[in-house]
Scaffold this motif. Structure first.
Motif, PDB file in Angstrom:
ATOM      1  N   THR A 218       0.830  -1.214   0.000  1.00 58.08           N
ATOM      2  CA  THR A 218       0.000   0.000   0.000  1.00 58.08           C
ATOM      3  C   THR A 218       0.860   1.258   0.000  1.00 58.08           C
ATOM      4  N   GLN A 219       2.170   1.078  -0.247  1.00 59.34           N
ATOM      5  CA  GLN A 219       3.139   2.173  -0.270  1.00 59.34           C
ATOM      6  C   GLN A 219       3.264   2.859   1.087  1.00 59.34           C
ATOM      7  N   ASN A 220       3.086   2.080   2.125  1.00 58.76           N
ATOM      8  CA  ASN A 220       3.305   2.546   3.492  1.00 58.76           C
ATOM      9  C   ASN A 220       3.798   1.343   4.296  1.00 58.76           C
ATOM     10  N   GLY A 221       5.087   1.334   4.623  1.00 64.53           N
ATOM     11  CA  GLY A 221       5.685   0.171   5.252  1.00 64.53           C
ATOM     12  C   GLY A 221       5.050  -0.215   6.570  1.00 64.53           C
ATOM     13  N   GLU A 222       4.723   0.768   7.400  1.00 58.71           N
ATOM     14  CA  GLU A 222       4.129   0.460   8.703  1.00 58.71           C
ATOM     15  C   GLU A 222       2.742  -0.156   8.542  1.00 58.71           C
ATOM     16  N   ARG A 223       1.943   0.406   7.626  1.00 64.27           N
ATOM     17  CA  ARG A 223       0.614  -0.142   7.388  1.00 64.27           C
ATOM     18  C   ARG A 223       0.698  -1.536   6.772  1.00 64.27           C
TER      19      ARG A 223
ATOM     20  N   LEU B 288      -0.979  -4.946   8.150  1.00 62.06           N
ATOM     21  CA  LEU B 288      -1.886  -5.779   7.359  1.00 62.06           C
ATOM     22  C   LEU B 288      -1.423  -7.234   7.321  1.00 62.06           C
ATOM     23  N   ARG B 289      -0.122  -7.452   7.379  1.00 61.01           N
ATOM     24  CA  ARG B 289       0.399  -8.820   7.356  1.00 61.01           C
ATOM     25  C   ARG B 289       0.314  -9.497   8.734  1.00 61.01           C
TER      26      ARG B 289
END
Length: 364
Positions: free
Chosen positions: A251-256, A260-261
């Protein structure tokens, strides 16, 4: 007949090198083991000379094949293959190259160290760059035997992988190296299906659209595989199976993405795959269809229908290209995506839109 490789298939020159080397290698291996135990005599002498000549022929073909490959790259692997398969394919490919070159060079050193002539079908002899050396000969013979077994293992992996792609994954990896006659045979012995089989192109995408704090965002799954059997004239015979690597979400946001994973959402460690299968496709109107089947996420399977539009174009080379797009809306909570502190819908609403954009090719 195409002599050069293109984006979809190996050309005639690459095929000639590949099958020529394969035929000789599969002759050299049993020949080497057979002649090894023969008693000294004219039969063994003739077979040894044949073995030498075929080895030199393989060396020439491998040099030509390597030069041709350097200036004429092979077709890319199908879209959606996981990264480990890309790496494994490269390693096994270069491993076979390295072992064949090493085998020939070691075989030549055996002949020279034994102070024997190295001739090419009796036409000419290669001069020896080394002096007779019994210890070197024995060491090279041991290495030659070990590499023969190593080559058998690599070839078994290579052939097994090709058959897996053809019969299990049902993509075009095997067909693109087969001459036309073998393509017809391979298609004939494959599991018969009435509908045509399509191969994904790299530009295919699976996107998911969601809302976070009232703002719309889009993510995509970078890795997925699809088996598509579909004939627009007989949609009822169609079959679709899409397998998604959920860890490849972006989603082009590493933390998000890490969230999600995590266990409360996709839990990719426990359930690394999501899957959509459809065994019934019907016409909604000209150019529009609906694939009715099931969607599985986190090991939860629920009915799902994907309406899609389809455009088919015939390319100048005779291949057929299909462009399909569709979307469906799902409840993430129906699939357990959102547990613990993420069970609520205040931050991220329950509805998620999945968008599919497929570009596929059917080779003629």
């Amino acid at each position: 007949m195409r002599f050069r490789n293109n984006e979809k298939k190996f050309g005639a020159v690459s095929q000639g090198f590949h099958w020529g080397v394969a035929a000789i290698v599969f002759t050299l291996l049993p020949l080497g083991w057979y002649m090894h135990d023969l008693p000294r005599g004219i039969e063994k002498y003739r077979l040894v000379e044949l073995h030498k000549s075929l080895g030199l022929l393989v060396l020439g073909l491998m040099i030509g094949r390597s030069l041709w490959r350097a200036f004429n790259p092979p077709p890319p692997l199908p879209a959606g293959l996981p990264n480990w398969e890309h790496r494994a394919a490269q390693l096994s490919h270069w491993g076979i190259y390295a072992v064949i070159f090493a085998q020939v060079m070691i075989g030549m050193s055996i002949v020279w160290a034994a102070n024997s002539p190295l001739t090419f079908f009796g036409w000419f002899a290669l001069p020896s760059p080394v002096s007779p050396d019994k210890a070197m000969q024995e060491l090279a013979e041991e290495a030659h035997e070990i590499l023969a077994y190593a080559l058998c293992v690599l070839l078994a992996v290579h052939i097994g992988a090709a058959l897996r792609h053809h019969f299990v994954l049902k993509n075009d990896i095997l067909r693109r190296m087969l001459p036309l006659a073998l393509i017809v045979f391979a298609v004939h012995i494959s599991a018969p299906v009435k509908a045509a089989t399509w191969n994904l192109l790299p530009e295919s995408k699976i996107l998911f659209h969601f809302v976070q704090e009232g703002v719309n965002f889009t993510g995509n799954f970078k890795n997925f595989e699809a088996r598509i059997e579909f004939d627009p004239d007989k949609p009822e015979d169609g079959r679709i199976k899409v397998t998604i690597d959920t860890a490849s979400l972006d989603t082009q946001n590493g933390e998000r993405d890490a969230l999600l994973r995590s266990r409360d959402l996709f839990d990719v460690e426990k359930w690394p795959r999501a899957e959509f299968t459809a065994g019934h496709i019907r016409v909604l109107e000209p150019g529009r269809f609906e694939a009715a089947g099931a969607l599985s996420i986190r090991d939860i399977t629920r009915p799902a229908s994907l309406p899609f539009t389809l455009k088919i174009d015939k390319l100048p080379d005779g291949d057929v290209k299909a462009s399909a797009s569709g979307e469906l809306i799902i409840s993430r909570k129906d699939y357990g995506v959102g547990q613990g502190e993420w069970a609520g819908t205040g931050i991220v609403p329950d509805e998620v839109k999945i968008e599919v954009k497929i570009e596929a090719l059917q080779q003629r």
